[in-house]
Design a protein around this motif. Structure first.
Motif, PDB file in Angstrom:
ATOM      1  N   TRP A  70       0.831  -1.204   0.000  1.00 49.15           N
ATOM      2  CA  TRP A  70       0.000   0.000   0.000  1.00 49.15           C
ATOM      3  C   TRP A  70       0.867   1.256   0.000  1.00 49.15           C
ATOM      4  N   LYS A  71       1.936   1.248   0.785  1.00 48.98           N
ATOM      5  CA  LYS A  71       2.845   2.395   0.813  1.00 48.98           C
ATOM      6  C   LYS A  71       3.477   2.628  -0.547  1.00 48.98           C
ATOM      7  N   GLN A  72       3.809   1.551  -1.255  1.00 51.28           N
ATOM      8  CA  GLN A  72       4.370   1.679  -2.602  1.00 51.28           C
ATOM      9  C   GLN A  72       3.354   2.297  -3.556  1.00 51.28           C
ATOM     10  N   ILE A  73       2.109   1.838  -3.473  1.00 56.73           N
ATOM     11  CA  ILE A  73       1.056   2.366  -4.343  1.00 56.73           C
ATOM     12  C   ILE A  73       0.825   3.839  -4.052  1.00 56.73           C
ATOM     13  N   VAL A  74       0.747   4.199  -2.773  1.00 57.18           N
ATOM     14  CA  VAL A  74       0.549   5.603  -2.384  1.00 57.18           C
ATOM     15  C   VAL A  74       1.711   6.458  -2.874  1.00 57.18           C
ATOM     16  N   SER A  75       2.911   5.945  -2.736  1.00 54.10           N
ATOM     17  CA  SER A  75       4.093   6.681  -3.182  1.00 54.10           C
ATOM     18  C   SER A  75       4.063   6.931  -4.687  1.00 54.10           C
ATOM     19  N   GLU A  76       3.761   5.911  -5.466  1.00 54.43           N
ATOM     20  CA  GLU A  76       3.705   6.071  -6.927  1.00 54.43           C
ATOM     21  C   GLU A  76       2.524   6.940  -7.350  1.00 54.43           C
ATOM     22  N   PHE A  77       1.405   6.808  -6.649  1.00 57.40           N
ATOM     23  CA  PHE A  77       0.245   7.631  -6.970  1.00 57.40           C
ATOM     24  C   PHE A  77       0.533   9.109  -6.726  1.00 57.40           C
ATOM     25  N   SER A  78       1.294   9.407  -5.690  1.00 56.07           N
ATOM     26  CA  SER A  78       1.602  10.801  -5.373  1.00 56.07           C
ATOM     27  C   SER A  78       2.452  11.455  -6.458  1.00 56.07           C
ATOM     28  N   LYS A  79       3.128  10.665  -7.283  1.00 54.77           N
ATOM     29  CA  LYS A  79       3.950  11.193  -8.369  1.00 54.77           C
ATOM     30  C   LYS A  79       3.138  11.505  -9.630  1.00 54.77           C
ATOM     31  N   VAL A  80       1.887  11.035  -9.678  1.00 52.22           N
ATOM     32  CA  VAL A  80       1.045  11.228 -10.862  1.00 52.22           C
ATOM     33  C   VAL A  80       0.492  12.649 -10.868  1.00 52.22           C
ATOM     34  N   ASN A  81       0.644  13.319 -11.996  1.00 47.81           N
ATOM     35  CA  ASN A  81       0.092  14.661 -12.174  1.00 47.81           C
ATOM     36  C   ASN A  81      -1.285  14.527 -12.831  1.00 47.81           C
ATOM     37  N   LEU A  82      -2.341  14.699 -12.058  1.00 47.83           N
ATOM     38  CA  LEU A  82      -3.697  14.510 -12.575  1.00 47.83           C
ATOM     39  C   LEU A  82      -4.097  15.577 -13.587  1.00 47.83           C
ATOM     40  N   ASP A  83      -3.435  16.724 -13.580  1.00 46.05           N
ATOM     41  CA  ASP A  83      -3.770  17.782 -14.534  1.00 46.05           C
ATOM     42  C   ASP A  83      -3.393  17.409 -15.968  1.00 46.05           C
ATOM     43  N   THR A  84      -2.316  16.661 -16.138  1.00 43.44           N
ATOM     44  CA  THR A  84      -1.881  16.263 -17.479  1.00 43.44           C
ATOM     45  C   THR A  84      -2.156  14.784 -17.742  1.00 43.44           C
ATOM     46  N   TYR A  85      -2.896  14.165 -16.877  1.00 36.25           N
ATOM     47  CA  TYR A  85      -3.132  12.728 -16.909  1.00 36.25           C
ATOM     48  C   TYR A  85      -3.782  12.244 -18.203  1.00 36.25           C
ATOM     49  N   SER A  86      -4.785  12.946 -18.682  1.00 39.80           N
ATOM     50  CA  SER A  86      -5.517  12.498 -19.873  1.00 39.80           C
ATOM     51  C   SER A  86      -4.710  12.637 -21.155  1.00 39.80           C
ATOM     52  N   ALA A  87      -3.591  13.345 -21.136  1.00 42.71           N
ATOM     53  CA  ALA A  87      -2.769  13.536 -22.327  1.00 42.71           C
ATOM     54  C   ALA A  87      -1.636  12.510 -22.437  1.00 42.71           C
ATOM     55  N   LEU A  88      -1.513  11.597 -21.474  1.00 42.43           N
ATOM     56  CA  LEU A  88      -0.433  10.608 -21.509  1.00 42.43           C
ATOM     57  C   LEU A  88      -0.603   9.674 -22.702  1.00 42.43           C
ATOM     58  N   LYS A  89       0.513   9.360 -23.348  1.00 41.19           N
ATOM     59  CA  LYS A  89       0.482   8.445 -24.498  1.00 41.19           C
ATOM     60  C   LYS A  89       1.422   7.283 -24.252  1.00 41.19           C
ATOM     61  N   GLY A  90       0.990   6.119 -24.681  1.00 38.29           N
ATOM     62  CA  GLY A  90       1.811   4.928 -24.534  1.00 38.29           C
ATOM     63  C   GLY A  90       2.947   4.910 -25.537  1.00 38.29           C
TER      64      GLY A  90
END
Length: 141
Positions: A70-90
């Motif tokens: 859970w701590k790992q998931i929270v840590s990685e989630f905190s690095k996600v920028n939700l403002d630019t989230y929908s523009a991410l490309k694979g």
């Protein structure tokens, strides 16, 4: 005396901000899905619980997430920028010719939905790669 009260106020404000972030994570739901003609996978993480569905006609299996995971998931989630989230490309486009299932990562936070564009299952955008891999680990257990 002023310095001491200023220092104390700073500590109190800092502590309340960090606890607010943890509260937000408890009310956040993360959904990973991968779909193709022969594959259906859905992983839902919410409040230290995970629900995994492998197959269209399969029942979801729920488990509690360990504190370390859970701590790992929270840590990685905190690095996600939700403002630019929908523009991410694979990095790849195998899903266009049935070379990979179409994957998607959706985050529901404070009644607002953030969703990525479709990307290839197994090849997530670099910005969310570690978070996606942590979620995919639940299908291997």
């Amino acid at each position: 005396m002023r310095i001491l009260s200023l220092l104390l106020l700073t500590i109190i404000i800092g502590t309340s901000c960090s606890s607010q972030k943890k509260t937000d994570m408890k009310s956040t739901q993360i959904e990973y899905s991968a779909v193709s003609r022969g594959l259906y996978k859905k992983i839902v993480v919410h409040n230290q619980m995970v629900s995994v569905t492998n197959g269209r006609n399969s029942e979801a299996v729920e488990n509690k997430i360990s504190d370390s995971k859970w701590k790992q998931i929270v840590s990685e989630f905190s690095k996600v920028n939700l403002d630019t989230y929908s523009a991410l490309k694979g990095p790849t486009e195998k899903r266009f010719y049935d070379g990979a299932a179409i994957a998607n990562l959706k985050i529901i936070q404070n009644q607002k939905i953030y969703e990525t564009q479709g990307f290839d299952n197994g090849y997530p955008p670099k910005e969310i790669e570690k978070l996606v891999n942590l979620l995919l680990d639940f299908t291997k257990e």
